[in-house]
Design a protein around this motif. Sequence first.
Motif, mmCIF file in Angstrom:
data_model
loop_
_atom_site.group_PDB
_atom_site.id
_atom_site.type_symbol
_atom_site.label_atom_id
_atom_site.label_comp_id
_atom_site.label_asym_id
_atom_site.label_seq_id
_atom_site.Cartn_x
_atom_site.Cartn_y
_atom_site.Cartn_z
ATOM 1 N N SER A 1 -37.246 10.163 -14.438
ATOM 2 C CA SER A 1 -37.277 9.578 -15.836
ATOM 3 C C SER A 1 -35.609 9.166 -16.260
ATOM 4 O O SER A 1 -34.975 9.779 -15.564
ATOM 5 C CB SER A 1 -37.808 10.367 -16.967
ATOM 6 N N PRO A 2 -35.347 8.417 -17.270
ATOM 7 C CA PRO A 2 -33.981 8.353 -17.652
ATOM 8 C C PRO A 2 -33.306 9.567 -18.092
ATOM 9 O O PRO A 2 -33.890 10.763 -18.293
ATOM 10 C CB PRO A 2 -34.041 7.470 -19.096
ATOM 11 N N PRO A 3 -32.060 9.417 -18.020
ATOM 12 C CA PRO A 3 -31.011 10.652 -18.256
ATOM 13 C C PRO A 3 -31.469 11.649 -19.425
ATOM 14 O O PRO A 3 -31.522 12.857 -19.216
ATOM 15 C CB PRO A 3 -29.628 10.115 -18.359
ATOM 16 N N GLY A 4 -32.140 10.984 -20.345
ATOM 17 C CA GLY A 4 -32.536 11.855 -21.459
ATOM 18 C C GLY A 4 -34.153 11.920 -21.550
ATOM 19 O O GLY A 4 -34.651 12.534 -22.626
ATOM 20 N N GLY A 5 -34.784 11.692 -20.374
ATOM 21 C CA GLY A 5 -36.299 11.813 -20.197
ATOM 22 C C GLY A 5 -36.788 10.609 -20.841
ATOM 23 O O GLY A 5 -36.207 9.544 -21.475
ATOM 24 N N TYR A 6 -38.164 10.359 -21.059
ATOM 25 C CA TYR A 6 -38.929 9.709 -21.336
ATOM 26 C C TYR A 6 -39.164 9.705 -23.146
ATOM 27 O O TYR A 6 -39.511 10.775 -23.320
ATOM 28 C CB TYR A 6 -40.342 9.417 -20.906
ATOM 29 N N VAL A 7 -39.071 8.994 -23.973
ATOM 30 C CA VAL A 7 -39.152 9.312 -25.497
ATOM 31 C C VAL A 7 -39.721 8.237 -26.066
ATOM 32 O O VAL A 7 -40.378 7.087 -25.431
ATOM 33 C CB VAL A 7 -37.681 9.294 -26.033
ATOM 34 N N GLY A 8 -40.179 8.435 -27.545
ATOM 35 C CA GLY A 8 -40.847 7.480 -28.129
ATOM 36 C C GLY A 8 -42.185 7.774 -28.425
ATOM 37 O O GLY A 8 -42.506 9.092 -27.920
ATOM 38 N N GLY A 9 -43.021 7.120 -29.153
ATOM 39 C CA GLY A 9 -44.449 7.560 -29.326
ATOM 40 C C GLY A 9 -44.776 8.496 -30.240
ATOM 41 O O GLY A 9 -45.684 8.966 -30.462
ATOM 42 N N GLY A 10 -43.656 8.809 -31.342
ATOM 43 C CA GLY A 10 -43.580 10.062 -32.070
ATOM 44 C C GLY A 10 -43.610 11.350 -31.631
ATOM 45 O O GLY A 10 -44.301 12.391 -32.135
ATOM 46 N N LEU A 11 -43.307 11.650 -30.300
ATOM 47 C CA LEU A 11 -42.955 12.858 -30.019
ATOM 48 C C LEU A 11 -42.377 13.682 -30.845
ATOM 49 O O LEU A 11 -41.158 13.583 -31.413
ATOM 50 C CB LEU A 11 -42.111 12.863 -28.471
ATOM 51 N N PRO B 1 -34.365 25.350 -1.770
ATOM 52 C CA PRO B 1 -32.698 24.773 -1.833
ATOM 53 C C PRO B 1 -32.621 23.914 -2.990
ATOM 54 O O PRO B 1 -33.308 22.922 -3.289
ATOM 55 C CB PRO B 1 -32.630 24.096 -0.445
ATOM 56 N N GLY B 2 -31.500 24.224 -3.794
ATOM 57 C CA GLY B 2 -31.062 23.203 -5.023
ATOM 58 C C GLY B 2 -31.732 23.926 -6.099
ATOM 59 O O GLY B 2 -31.213 23.570 -7.207
ATOM 60 N N SER B 3 -32.771 24.790 -6.201
ATOM 61 C CA SER B 3 -33.279 25.361 -7.113
ATOM 62 C C SER B 3 -32.432 26.480 -7.930
ATOM 63 O O SER B 3 -31.446 27.181 -7.151
ATOM 64 C CB SER B 3 -34.783 26.141 -6.990
ATOM 65 N N PRO B 4 -32.366 26.604 -9.098
ATOM 66 C CA PRO B 4 -33.161 25.778 -10.330
ATOM 67 C C PRO B 4 -32.420 24.504 -10.373
ATOM 68 O O PRO B 4 -31.245 24.161 -10.242
ATOM 69 C CB PRO B 4 -32.923 26.742 -11.679
ATOM 70 N N PHE B 5 -33.558 23.651 -10.901
ATOM 71 C CA PHE B 5 -32.993 22.260 -11.027
ATOM 72 C C PHE B 5 -32.853 21.837 -12.630
ATOM 73 O O PHE B 5 -33.535 22.411 -13.461
ATOM 74 C CB PHE B 5 -34.125 21.406 -10.458
ATOM 75 N N LYS B 6 -31.608 21.229 -12.827
ATOM 76 C CA LYS B 6 -31.544 20.927 -14.140
ATOM 77 C C LYS B 6 -31.426 19.269 -14.427
ATOM 78 O O LYS B 6 -31.478 18.436 -13.535
ATOM 79 C CB LYS B 6 -29.767 21.211 -14.531
ATOM 80 N N GLY B 7 -31.655 18.974 -15.785
ATOM 81 C CA GLY B 7 -31.366 17.529 -16.003
ATOM 82 C C GLY B 7 -31.173 17.239 -17.490
ATOM 83 O O GLY B 7 -31.463 18.150 -18.283
ATOM 84 N N GLY B 8 -30.516 16.071 -17.856
ATOM 85 C CA GLY B 8 -30.471 15.842 -19.326
ATOM 86 C C GLY B 8 -31.639 15.919 -20.091
ATOM 87 O O GLY B 8 -31.769 15.844 -21.302
ATOM 88 N N GLY B 9 -32.750 15.614 -19.200
ATOM 89 C CA GLY B 9 -34.305 15.449 -20.058
ATOM 90 C C GLY B 9 -34.881 16.812 -20.217
ATOM 91 O O GLY B 9 -36.100 17.153 -20.555
ATOM 92 N N LEU B 10 -34.327 17.942 -19.939
ATOM 93 C CA LEU B 10 -34.775 19.368 -20.062
ATOM 94 C C LEU B 10 -33.961 20.075 -21.097
ATOM 95 O O LEU B 10 -33.303 21.060 -20.801
ATOM 96 C CB LEU B 10 -34.424 19.841 -18.732
ATOM 97 N N PRO B 11 -34.113 19.617 -22.094
ATOM 98 C CA PRO B 11 -33.499 20.621 -23.376
ATOM 99 C C PRO B 11 -34.159 21.907 -23.307
ATOM 100 O O PRO B 11 -33.647 22.925 -23.837
ATOM 101 C CB PRO B 11 -33.633 19.568 -24.687
ATOM 102 N N GLY B 12 -35.325 22.082 -23.559
ATOM 103 C CA GLY B 12 -36.064 23.220 -23.514
ATOM 104 C C GLY B 12 -37.443 23.139 -22.991
ATOM 105 O O GLY B 12 -38.503 23.055 -23.635
#
Length: 689
Positions: free
Chosen positions: A615-625, A558-569
Amino acid sequence: MNSDLNEGRNAVAGPVSILALAVAGMLPAGSALAATLNGQVLGGGAPVAYSTVTLWAASAGAPKQLAQARSGADGRFALTAPAAPTDSSLYLIAQGGQPTANKAAGNNPAIALMTVLGSKPPAKVTINEMTTVASVWTHNQFISGTTIQAQPLQLKIAAGNVPSFVDLATGGWGGVIQDPLNGGQTPTMANFATLANGLSGCVTQVKADACGSLFAAAKGPTGETPADTLSAAQAVARAPWYQPQRVFALLEQFYPIPQGKTMRPVPFMPYLQFLPSAWVLPLKFDGGGYRAGGKAMFDAEGNLWVGNNFTIGWQASDALWQGNASKFDPNGKPLSPITTGFAGGGMQGGTFGAAIDLKGNVWLASYGSKSITVFDKNGKPLTPPEGINFGGKLGLMQGIITAPNGDVWALGISKRQLLHFPKGDWNNGKIVCEGDSGEPCKSFTAPFHLAIDQQDRIWVSDSSVHVIRFPASDPTRAERFDVRSNNSGLNIDSQGNVWVTNRFGAGLLGLAHMVDMAVHLKTGGVLSASDYLTKTMSEQKGGSGSITVLRPDGTQLPGSPFKGGGLPGPWAVVVDGNDNLWVSNFAMPASPIVQLCGVRTENCPPGFKTGDQISPPGGYVGGGLQLQTDIAVGPAGDVWAMNNWQDIDSCYPGAAEALSTRCGGQGVVIFFGMAKPVRAPQIGPARPL
């Protein structure tokens, strides 16, 4: 001045006290006396006088107190420490004391600072806010108050990560965090120093209510209020995503810019100029021939193995994959040759196929050679120069897994192939089926990755709208399940649920992309479809992708598929020891990684339900990803992301000459102590360590 402090300010736990501890049975077996350990307790860059310093030995059991001393008026202390056995890790805790940076402060019982030393401490050490941040974030999964407790491998890894952040002798910056890959390329130094500044405000009592302000800012989602600077650091590290503006606001509260000045009078530089999305401290590591890493696996010693799309120095393009294999130790140090990586045995252009067998050998799939290569644990190729290719019958190779019984299974994407190697014997392997010759290959479109569940059923992501399942004992009994989008990564949690990444998402736009990709596949083959896929994904924004979850019976959760702002691709998904999910992204120039709440919601923050983005709305960032393929959780709870591509335009004909080597992604990025650890190597569904 407190008489107890005055009388004991220069006390040192010398050989007599160590002998007493040994007689009392408090020393680990096999310990021996070592030279005196000299150190200094600092707060805000100045000595902390009369602080109680305790030396502990962490192990799989309760930590043991080895020695204790009190710092002098100059913050210095000395104690005699026994050599720690190989399965333990030494650490220092400094509690209380008078911060000389603020002579009016008096004794401050809220001071609690830490330095983790590992099994071989240096002759000189510093305990300060910087060493505290480094020690807490790297040991996040194993620390509670003043207690560190973990398995020997976990302790070794976590302690080995501390010097990447700080110099144990001086308490200043370590080598990795300020190197060219990290110092000027990511916000990690500023995140780190800002955290240290927040702790320092309480240590030195820059305001009368500084400690209360720190504790309120560090309070986690459970509502528990910290009682000292060490517990405050732990509270932030456990929930780095939770209301980060509170700790950031301490900069202005503690260190306002003086009138007529431009800089804050902080003890640690550089500090953040604007609000971070989370208090994470990722670092990038490169070398060992790494360029455009694909699938990755941890071996039993916590080393990471990865196959590379390309090799360093080439004008790499999607038309030719010629990369070798890279190996990193658990602390990010490359162990393979600096430029070439491990080569030979048919290795040419690593893909999303990587596995460790029951003997510890490493299996890697290739595009360039259309084969499979096996290396031993030292990087020696075990397969012939042409690799495992069944007399040239294989096509472009992708996913590989080792089953719990030792069998190895592999997929060929371009020829729709399934390979089986009983007990990992490549001399006895066979092509189970190909194309329309039989099931499950008849159900394949472009098989990409695979996983085996608790019922010995193999699930295959198909780069299509379907996932295929078949029993390992009878692959002809294939079933197809609709996930509504182009899929790549999949993994299985402890309850047998299958988590599948939808690279285009499950909406109308995603379906339109699927139609276009199918046209490219039919008219130009796998490489044409791959080019369309990567170009399209690289332009996607947050929320474009999604995650489908199938129950063990194949029905959607239930609820699948799950979406989020941290899932661009979303590209790959892995399960941690809490059954929470970690997702990589191949999209946008600097893709995030994402943490999702799993089915065991008791292991999620309060109020979160299955599929919610922790994780935050845009996901975890930084570290040279950059644009990532795989993501992996190590034995110490560190989350590793594989940078796969960086400049999309450099991956195709017509690239500017000056940028023609910048297709392949640069380095692996490690987010320290973020996930509940899992056993390595992962054979079958992930298991807690």
